[in-house]
Design a protein around this motif. Structure first.
Motif, PDB file in Angstrom:
ATOM      1  N   SER A  96       0.779  -1.250  -0.017  1.00 34.54           N
ATOM      2  CA  SER A  96      -0.033  -0.088  -0.111  1.00 34.54           C
ATOM      3  C   SER A  96       1.009   1.319   0.039  1.00 34.54           C
ATOM      4  O   SER A  96       0.933   1.872   1.010  1.00 34.54           O
ATOM      5  N   ALA A  97       1.465   1.450  -1.123  1.00 36.12           N
ATOM      6  CA  ALA A  97       2.437   2.583  -1.188  1.00 36.12           C
ATOM      7  C   ALA A  97       2.036   3.964  -0.738  1.00 36.12           C
ATOM      8  O   ALA A  97       2.906   4.931  -0.779  1.00 36.12           O
ATOM      9  N   HIS A  98       0.640   4.268  -1.008  1.00 29.40           N
ATOM     10  CA  HIS A  98       0.132   5.502  -0.917  1.00 29.40           C
ATOM     11  C   HIS A  98       0.396   5.833   0.596  1.00 29.40           C
ATOM     12  O   HIS A  98       0.353   6.927   0.855  1.00 29.40           O
ATOM     13  N   PHE A  99       0.197   4.967   1.727  1.00 29.74           N
ATOM     14  CA  PHE A  99       0.552   5.263   2.870  1.00 29.74           C
ATOM     15  C   PHE A  99       1.982   5.536   3.027  1.00 29.74           C
ATOM     16  O   PHE A  99       2.055   6.759   3.812  1.00 29.74           O
ATOM     17  N   MET A 100       3.027   5.202   2.558  1.00 30.43           N
ATOM     18  CA  MET A 100       4.387   5.398   2.651  1.00 30.43           C
ATOM     19  C   MET A 100       4.518   6.508   1.972  1.00 30.43           C
ATOM     20  O   MET A 100       5.521   7.469   2.449  1.00 30.43           O
ATOM     21  N   ALA A 101       4.003   6.910   1.028  1.00 30.56           N
ATOM     22  CA  ALA A 101       4.034   8.059   0.186  1.00 30.56           C
ATOM     23  C   ALA A 101       3.346   9.439   0.537  1.00 30.56           C
ATOM     24  O   ALA A 101       3.564  10.732   0.114  1.00 30.56           O
ATOM     25  N   THR A 102       2.748   9.299   1.863  1.00 32.45           N
ATOM     26  CA  THR A 102       1.843  10.528   2.216  1.00 32.45           C
ATOM     27  C   THR A 102       3.042  11.666   2.530  1.00 32.45           C
ATOM     28  O   THR A 102       4.020  11.604   3.075  1.00 32.45           O
ATOM     29  N   ARG A 103       2.449  12.866   1.974  1.00 32.67           N
ATOM     30  CA  ARG A 103       3.363  14.026   1.989  1.00 32.67           C
ATOM     31  C   ARG A 103       4.268  14.195   3.075  1.00 32.67           C
ATOM     32  O   ARG A 103       5.383  14.817   3.218  1.00 32.67           O
ATOM     33  N   GLU A 104       3.469  14.441   4.335  1.00 27.91           N
ATOM     34  CA  GLU A 104       3.783  14.861   5.428  1.00 27.91           C
ATOM     35  C   GLU A 104       5.135  13.948   5.873  1.00 27.91           C
ATOM     36  O   GLU A 104       5.927  14.538   6.647  1.00 27.91           O
ATOM     37  N   ASN A 105       5.195  12.596   5.683  1.00 27.72           N
ATOM     38  CA  ASN A 105       6.183  11.777   6.133  1.00 27.72           C
ATOM     39  C   ASN A 105       7.741  12.271   5.427  1.00 27.72           C
ATOM     40  O   ASN A 105       8.583  11.928   5.940  1.00 27.72           O
ATOM     41  N   TRP A 106       7.690  13.138   4.246  1.00 27.59           N
ATOM     42  CA  TRP A 106       8.928  13.249   3.891  1.00 27.59           C
ATOM     43  C   TRP A 106       9.390  14.801   3.840  1.00 27.59           C
ATOM     44  O   TRP A 106      10.469  15.227   3.226  1.00 27.59           O
ATOM     45  N   HIS A 107       8.286  15.549   4.570  1.00 31.69           N
ATOM     46  CA  HIS A 107       8.810  17.191   4.791  1.00 31.69           C
ATOM     47  C   HIS A 107      10.426  17.323   5.038  1.00 31.69           C
ATOM     48  O   HIS A 107      10.985  18.177   4.401  1.00 31.69           O
ATOM     49  N   ALA A 172       8.886   4.272  -3.858  1.00 33.35           N
ATOM     50  CA  ALA A 172       8.624   3.638  -2.536  1.00 33.35           C
ATOM     51  C   ALA A 172       8.147   1.925  -2.966  1.00 33.35           C
ATOM     52  O   ALA A 172       8.817   0.900  -2.743  1.00 33.35           O
ATOM     53  N   GLN A 173       7.362   1.793  -3.960  1.00 31.26           N
ATOM     54  CA  GLN A 173       6.834   0.552  -4.411  1.00 31.26           C
ATOM     55  C   GLN A 173       7.959  -0.276  -4.914  1.00 31.26           C
ATOM     56  O   GLN A 173       8.036  -1.420  -4.918  1.00 31.26           O
ATOM     57  N   GLU A 174       8.894   0.402  -5.452  1.00 22.13           N
ATOM     58  CA  GLU A 174       9.822  -0.147  -6.468  1.00 22.13           C
ATOM     59  C   GLU A 174      10.948  -0.805  -5.255  1.00 22.13           C
ATOM     60  O   GLU A 174      11.497  -1.857  -5.369  1.00 22.13           O
ATOM     61  N   CYS A 175      11.358  -0.122  -4.124  1.00 24.71           N
ATOM     62  CA  CYS A 175      12.039  -0.439  -3.131  1.00 24.71           C
ATOM     63  C   CYS A 175      11.448  -1.785  -2.639  1.00 24.71           C
ATOM     64  O   CYS A 175      12.134  -2.677  -2.162  1.00 24.71           O
TER      65      CYS A 175
END
Length: 231
Positions: A96-107, A172-175
């Motif tokens: 479920s890559a959209h959870f990992m990709a949440t914008r706030e996580n990467w600020h 992320a999904q590629e990782c």
């Protein structure tokens, strides 16, 4: 979307475990009359870290509802535990890559202009962060392979909701894909068949009024790939 699916009275051809992305696969199998056991047992965010406990020949899911579904599937398959399965395991855990990709996580990793430093999304640091985020999903796959199962993991629909960063999603999904392949898992990757020129899921394969999921047509493509692999 945690409703398990029934199967026909014929011997099941696989056990399906996963999040809501498993739903279209199960519906496609039902519609085609392909016997199987399983279905979604929780939401994607529940299957990244701390969701199961391994044992010598089985697993126990920490969520009581998920574990109850799982036990029911095993009973129908006449299997004493995960290690006693005589059919392949098909799973969507960790994708479920959209959870990992949440914008706030990467600020914290962004430049002042909002972009990422050059090479960040292909860096060992990014890979380590993503694999840490899904460490228990990877541990689940590792344990299942150790038990001698044939394991197939299904990549997610190429759909990115507004709260997620598309570039992070793709990277992320590629990782996760590389890590899962490295464990000996077969990855069902239909991106070349399900996406348009922009790399995202084609509209006819998207669930209507939904930002994340594939529809029954997408499930049929996944099922066809599984059957072509001998399931």
């Amino acid at each position: 979307m945690t409703t398990p699916y029934s199967t026909t009275t014929a011997p099941a051809r696989f056990l399906l475990l996963g999040d809501s992305h498993a739903g279209p696969i199960g519906r496609a199998a039902q519609a085609a009359g392909i016997p199987f056991q399983g279905g979604p047992i929780g939401a994607g965010r529940e299957f990244t870290d701390g969701f199961f406990e391994p044992s010598a020949s089985d697993v126990a899911f920490h969520n009581p509802e998920a574990d109850a579904y799982y036990r029911g599937f095993l009973k129908e398959l006449d299997a004493p535990g995960l290690g006693g399965l005589t059919v392949p395991l098909v799973a969507t855990f960790g994708f479920s890559a959209h959870f990992m990709a949440t914008r706030e996580n990467w600020h914290v990793y962004r430049r002042h202009d909002g972009g990422f430093p050059e090479g960040f999304l292909t860096s060992p640091l990014f890979d380590a962060i993503v694999c840490a985020m899904v460490r228990d999903a990877l541990a689940f796959y590792r344990h299942a392979c150790t038990l001698g199962l044939r394991v197939l993991a299904v990549m997610p629909p190429q759909r990115v909701p507004g709260l997620s960063d598309p570039a992070v999603f793709m990277a992320a999904q590629e990782c996760v894909r590389r890590a899962v392949v490295g464990l000996g898992v077969e990855v069902v990757d239909l991106r070349a068949r399900t996406t348009g020129p922009d790399g995202f899921q084609r509209p006819e394969l998207c669930e209507a009024d939904d930002e994340i999921h594939g529809n029954l047509a997408s499930g049929r493509l996944i099922l066809a790939d599984l059957l072509a692999r001998g399931l």
